[in-house]
Design an enzyme around this catalytic site. Structure first.
Site: not given
Ligand code: ADP
Ligand code: MG
Length: 140
Positions: A93, A104, A117
């Site tokens: 992430t 990424r 995403h």
């Molecule tokens: P992923 O996209 O890797 O599955 P998550 O589902 O945890 O990650 O989070 C969704 C999206 O929210 C992330 O891709 C990112 O764009 C945003 N995000 C996640 N954690 C944070 C954070 N701590 N601060 C700001 N944006 C975040």
């Molecule tokens: Mg996610």
């Protein structure tokens, strides 16, 4: 061999920098086929609906604002273990923690503006694909 489908989004930070083709090449080079794709501009309501699972998180409002800040490319990727394969191709992430050679790591600007995403489970892949696409739009 387990053929799966997963929902992918090329996020506004990446479309802004004209990276759609470079990111799509990463998918195709890793055995993922783009079986549906459209470029759209998310409304605030759509972004909030899509990320509803994160509605209690501190970053939710900023995330929804970011996802509406420019066009996105929503797409369905198909391939062997597509859900986990895509998560590997995407990287962690936070781009700062992502492995070398991942999307990424190479393109992400920040933990929020991390270029892509990808669905994280078979259940969520189904929900997320049907959020954007009808069955007839999936051309495998
Ligand atoms: P992923 O996209 O890797 O599955 P998550 O589902 O945890 O990650 O989070 C969704 C999206 O929210 C992330 O891709 C990112 O764009 C945003 N995000 C996640 N954690 C944070 C954070 N701590 N601060 C700001 N944006 C975040
Ligand atoms: Mg996610």
């Amino acid at each position: 061999m387990t053929i799966q489908r997963t929902l992918s989004i090329i996020k506004p930070d990446a479309t802004r920098r004209n990276l759609t083709g470079k990111i799509n090449a990463r998918f195709e080079n890793n055995g993922l086929r783009i079986i549906a794709q459209k470029r759209i501009h998310l409304s605030r309501k759509q972004a909030e609906g899509f990320y509803a699972v994160h509605s209690e998180r501190a970053f939710f409002a900023d995330l929804c604002k970011f996802m509406c800040s420019g066009p996105v490319v929503v797409q369905v990727l198909e391939g062997d273990n597509a859900i986990s394969t895509n998560r590997t191709v995407m990287g962690a992430t936070n781009p700062a923690n992502a492995d070398e050679g991942t999307i990424r790591k190479d393109f992400g600007e920040s933990i929020e503006a991390n270029s892509v995403h990808g669905s994280d489970s078979t259940e969520n892949a189904e929900i997320e694909i049907s959020f954007f696409f009808s069955q007839t739009e999936l051309v495998g």
